[in-house]
Design a protein around this motif. Structure first.
Motif, PDB file in Angstrom:
ATOM      1  N   ARG A 161      41.402  42.518  31.941  1.00  0.00           N
ATOM      2  CA  ARG A 161      40.407  42.427  33.019  1.00  0.00           C
ATOM      3  C   ARG A 161      40.710  41.243  33.950  1.00  0.00           C
ATOM      4  O   ARG A 161      40.574  41.354  35.173  1.00  0.00           O
ATOM      5  CB  ARG A 161      39.019  42.281  32.409  1.00  0.00           C
ATOM      6  N   VAL A 162      41.120  40.124  33.367  1.00  0.00           N
ATOM      7  CA  VAL A 162      41.479  38.949  34.179  1.00  0.00           C
ATOM      8  C   VAL A 162      42.661  39.277  35.093  1.00  0.00           C
ATOM      9  O   VAL A 162      42.650  38.950  36.281  1.00  0.00           O
ATOM     10  CB  VAL A 162      41.795  37.741  33.267  1.00  0.00           C
ATOM     11  N   VAL A 163      43.685  39.939  34.536  1.00  0.00           N
ATOM     12  CA  VAL A 163      44.860  40.293  35.342  1.00  0.00           C
ATOM     13  C   VAL A 163      44.478  41.269  36.447  1.00  0.00           C
ATOM     14  O   VAL A 163      44.943  41.152  37.590  1.00  0.00           O
ATOM     15  CB  VAL A 163      45.980  40.867  34.442  1.00  0.00           C
ATOM     16  N   ALA A 164      43.632  42.234  36.150  1.00  0.00           N
ATOM     17  CA  ALA A 164      43.183  43.192  37.174  1.00  0.00           C
ATOM     18  C   ALA A 164      42.438  42.472  38.299  1.00  0.00           C
ATOM     19  O   ALA A 164      42.635  42.789  39.483  1.00  0.00           O
ATOM     20  CB  ALA A 164      42.296  44.261  36.534  1.00  0.00           C
ATOM     21  N   ASN A 165      41.602  41.511  37.953  1.00  0.00           N
ATOM     22  CA  ASN A 165      40.899  40.721  38.981  1.00  0.00           C
ATOM     23  C   ASN A 165      41.870  39.852  39.780  1.00  0.00           C
ATOM     24  O   ASN A 165      41.690  39.662  40.984  1.00  0.00           O
ATOM     25  CB  ASN A 165      39.803  39.860  38.352  1.00  0.00           C
ATOM     26  N   LEU A 166      42.881  39.317  39.104  1.00  0.00           N
ATOM     27  CA  LEU A 166      43.905  38.535  39.801  1.00  0.00           C
ATOM     28  C   LEU A 166      44.634  39.392  40.828  1.00  0.00           C
ATOM     29  O   LEU A 166      44.951  38.926  41.922  1.00  0.00           O
ATOM     30  CB  LEU A 166      44.914  37.957  38.808  1.00  0.00           C
ATOM     31  N   GLN A 167      44.922  40.633  40.462  1.00  0.00           N
ATOM     32  CA  GLN A 167      45.615  41.521  41.393  1.00  0.00           C
ATOM     33  C   GLN A 167      44.807  41.740  42.665  1.00  0.00           C
ATOM     34  O   GLN A 167      45.383  41.839  43.748  1.00  0.00           O
ATOM     35  CB  GLN A 167      45.901  42.874  40.731  1.00  0.00           C
ATOM     36  N   LYS A 168      43.514  41.785  42.551  1.00  0.00           N
ATOM     37  CA  LYS A 168      42.658  42.010  43.717  1.00  0.00           C
ATOM     38  C   LYS A 168      42.605  40.774  44.621  1.00  0.00           C
ATOM     39  O   LYS A 168      42.473  40.893  45.829  1.00  0.00           O
ATOM     40  CB  LYS A 168      41.242  42.373  43.275  1.00  0.00           C
ATOM     41  N   GLU A 169      42.691  39.596  44.036  1.00  0.00           N
ATOM     42  CA  GLU A 169      42.494  38.355  44.791  1.00  0.00           C
ATOM     43  C   GLU A 169      43.729  37.453  44.771  1.00  0.00           C
ATOM     44  O   GLU A 169      43.609  36.238  44.892  1.00  0.00           O
ATOM     45  CB  GLU A 169      41.309  37.596  44.190  1.00  0.00           C
ATOM     46  N   ILE A 170      44.913  38.035  44.634  1.00  0.00           N
ATOM     47  CA  ILE A 170      46.124  37.227  44.464  1.00  0.00           C
ATOM     48  C   ILE A 170      46.410  36.336  45.675  1.00  0.00           C
ATOM     49  O   ILE A 170      46.885  35.215  45.522  1.00  0.00           O
ATOM     50  CB  ILE A 170      47.342  38.123  44.132  1.00  0.00           C
TER      51      ILE A 170
END
Length: 173
Positions: free
Chosen positions: A98-107
């Motif tokens: 979930r953290v990685v998925a959120n990072l992808q959105k706000e990279i």
């Protein structure tokens, strides 16, 4: 390209961004590291690949699986780390995914690729020199190999000019 650091005396060297002084020299690429790195980062991030594109190709679950041992190792260093790791182990893959998925959105908000690459190249000039040598190998080889031919042709032209009009400025002694 070489030497990486300025060799000689700083006597009459106008600035650290000039590769030569009265009695010294520094390779052009290491001397102009910041300028070269800025151009390289601009080409890569604007014309070849954006950070969002690169990061969107990473599967969150795969990156989470890669990060899990690292996170567990860091947690173990904390007080009661083994206990915390044993409690979190079943849900840690879900949390990291979930953290990685959120990072992808706000990279773009989190990672400033330009500053990261600039710091890396300025810190280690050898890497930038090697990169330019590998990328420009064909062009550099052409310049070296064609120098003999072009020099010979220009020399013949200069010789003919001197035969036709023997002036001291055409062929200085």
């Amino acid at each position: 390209f070489y030497p990486i650091d300025y060799v000689g005396t700083e006597w009459y060297r106008s600035s650290p961004f000039v590769p030569y002084g009265m009695f010294g020299w520094q390779g052009v690429v290491p001397c102009k590291t910041e300028k070269m790195a800025q151009r390289l980062v601009t080409i890569v991030t604007e014309k070849l690949l954006t950070v969002e594109e690169a990061f969107s190709h990473i599967e969150p679950s795969q990156l989470a699986a890669f990060l899990q041992p690292i996170v567990e190792g860091e947690l173990r260093k904390e007080p009661y780390g083994d206990l915390v790791v044993n409690i979190l182990r079943p849900i840690l893959p879900l949390i990291l995914t979930r953290v990685v998925a959120n990072l992808q959105k706000e990279i773009e908000d989190i990672l400033d690729l330009r500053s990261v690459v600039m710091e890396a190249f300025v810190r280690d000039k050898v890497v930038l020199v090697e990169l330019f040598q590998k990328v420009g190998r064909v062009e550099l080889d052409f310049l070296v190999e064609s120098g003999l031919g072009f020099g010979f042709i220009l020399g013949l032209g200069q010789m003919l000019l001197w035969v036709v009009k023997p002036k001291p400025w055409t062929l200085p002694a």
